[in-house]
Design an enzyme around this catalytic site. Structure first.
Site, PDB file in Angstrom:
ATOM      1  N   GLY A 142       0.787  -0.990   0.156  1.00 42.73           N
ATOM      2  CA  GLY A 142      -0.450  -0.138  -0.362  1.00 42.73           C
ATOM      3  C   GLY A 142       0.816   1.110  -0.034  1.00 42.73           C
ATOM      4  N   CYS A 143       0.291   1.595  -0.449  1.00 40.56           N
ATOM      5  CA  CYS A 143       1.443   3.781  -0.534  1.00 40.56           C
ATOM      6  C   CYS A 143       1.501   4.189   0.674  1.00 40.56           C
ATOM      7  CB  CYS A 143       0.686   4.521  -1.460  1.00 40.56           C
ATOM      8  SG  CYS A 143      -1.469   4.788  -1.049  1.00 40.56           S
ATOM      9  N   PHE A 144       0.281   4.399   1.762  1.00 37.94           N
ATOM     10  CA  PHE A 144       0.577   5.032   3.220  1.00 37.94           C
ATOM     11  C   PHE A 144       1.862   3.795   3.676  1.00 37.94           C
ATOM     12  CE2 PHE A 144      -3.452   6.564   3.300  1.00 37.94           C
ATOM     13  CZ  PHE A 144      -3.251   8.366   3.655  1.00 37.94           C
ATOM     14  N   THR A 146       3.973   2.283   2.041  1.00 34.56           N
ATOM     15  CA  THR A 146       5.471   2.204   2.177  1.00 34.56           C
ATOM     16  C   THR A 146       6.748   3.881   2.238  1.00 34.56           C
ATOM     17  OG1 THR A 146       4.801   1.579  -0.280  1.00 34.56           O
ATOM     18  CG2 THR A 146       6.127   2.535  -0.357  1.00 34.56           C
TER      19      THR A 146
END
EC number: 1.2.1.38
Length: 330
Positions: A142-144, A146
């Protein structure tokens, strides 16, 4: 390699095409969309006009003729494709959450039964490169998680508590229209949401444990009136006071060979459009709290760029191929 992008019409799909067009080893031969089948890819991805001549299709997985696939369909839908891609011998990076977590945690977090579970490497290359090499299927993070995990990774095992506070651009919510992302509700505003129960928190806790940390991990996201980017402020509370020189050495040693992590002031303008993660930090005077700040582009290092990075590792290419571009500043 012949590349298939399954679910290519969203923001991440568009950024993936943008990156792959510069990749020496990639030839996009298939871009799927159930709703847009038969229409040009450039009808909605207008930034790609004159750069790609391809129409959306909607083939059965068994009829996809490609060496590598990016699976960019929604959470809970990817499991319908993943096993079939493995059976067809098509190496795959999955953008969804369907294979990021152990089965029981996934089912509790996403509220569905997993119909085709198997273990897959969790694709933060800076942490899991050895698992990604020669893998046939990788779960893109997920972006968060990362940006958050990279902010704290070098010192996570020294902490008793880690608190992540993240601000994300609106593109992180996808291209569907909603009240949450309606311009008058977002502009000139910062909106906290899912304050204690965001679905990315289990990924953050999983990665902290992988790093040898026993810390309690907490996370609150905010919606930022911007299109791209995530700024994460990590409050890292240590078991015992630390010296700044030691902290600096830990970060420098941890990231010294990482092509996409830079230790410099974290600003969205420095990473927007790129696969870089910029990190800076300051230590509390008494040495008990480190504040580490990271910046990533949620659609690149947080999605499409990290997926290409994982593909490069899986296939033995130069890890930076297709990703050698600076941020878009201003």
């Amino acid at each position: 390699m012949d590349i298939a992008i399954i679910g290519a019409s969203g923001y991440a799909g568009g950024d993936l095409i943008r990156l792959l067009l510069t990749h020496k080893e990639a030839d996009i031969v298939c871009a799927t969309s159930r709703k847009l089948a038969g229409t040009p890819v450039t009808k909605d991805h207008i930034h790609l006009k004159n750069l790609i001549d391809l129409e959306y299709t909607n083939p059965e997985v068994e009829n996809i003729d490609a060496d590598f696939a990016f699976l960019a369909v929604p959470h809970t839908a990817a499991m319908q494709y993943a096993g079939k891609l493995k059976e067809c011998g098509i190496k795959t990076v999955d953008f969804s959450a369907d294979y990021r977590l152990p089965r029981e945690i996934y089912e509790k977090t996403y509220g569905v039964k997993h119909s085709d579970y198997f273990k897959a490497p969790y694709g933060i290359p800076e942490l899991h490169r050895k698992e990604v090499i020669n893998a046939s299927f990788v779960a893109n993070p997920g972006c968060f998680p990362t940006g958050a995990t990279l902010a704290a990774a070098p010192v996570a095992k020294l902490a008793h508590t880690i608190i992540y506070d993240s601000k994300s651009g609106v593109s992180g919510a996808g291209d569907s229209i909603s009240e949450t992302t309606h311009f008058p509700n977002v502009a000139e505003n910062i909106l906290p949401y899912k304050i204690t129960a965001h679905r990315h928190l289990p990924e953050m806790r999983q990665e902290a444990a992988f790093l040898g940390s026993k810390a309690n991990v907490y996370f609150t996201p905010h919606l930022l009136p911007a299109i791209r980017g995530i700024i994460t402020t990590a409050h890292i509370l240590f078991n015992e006071p630390m010296e700044l020189e030691m902290i600096q050495k830990l970060y420098q040693d941890f990231y010294k060979n990482e092509p996409f992590v830079r230790l410099q002031p974290a600003k969205l303008g420095g990473v927007r459009g790129s696969n870089f993660c910029d990190i800076n930090f300051e230590l509390e005077n008494d040495g008990t709290r480190l504040v580490a700040v990271s910046a990533i582009d949620n659609l690149v290092k947080g999605a499409a760029g990290q997926a290409v990075q994982n593909m490069n590792i899986m296939c033995g290419f130069d890890e930076t191929e297709g990703l050698r571009m600076p941020g878009m500043f201003p």
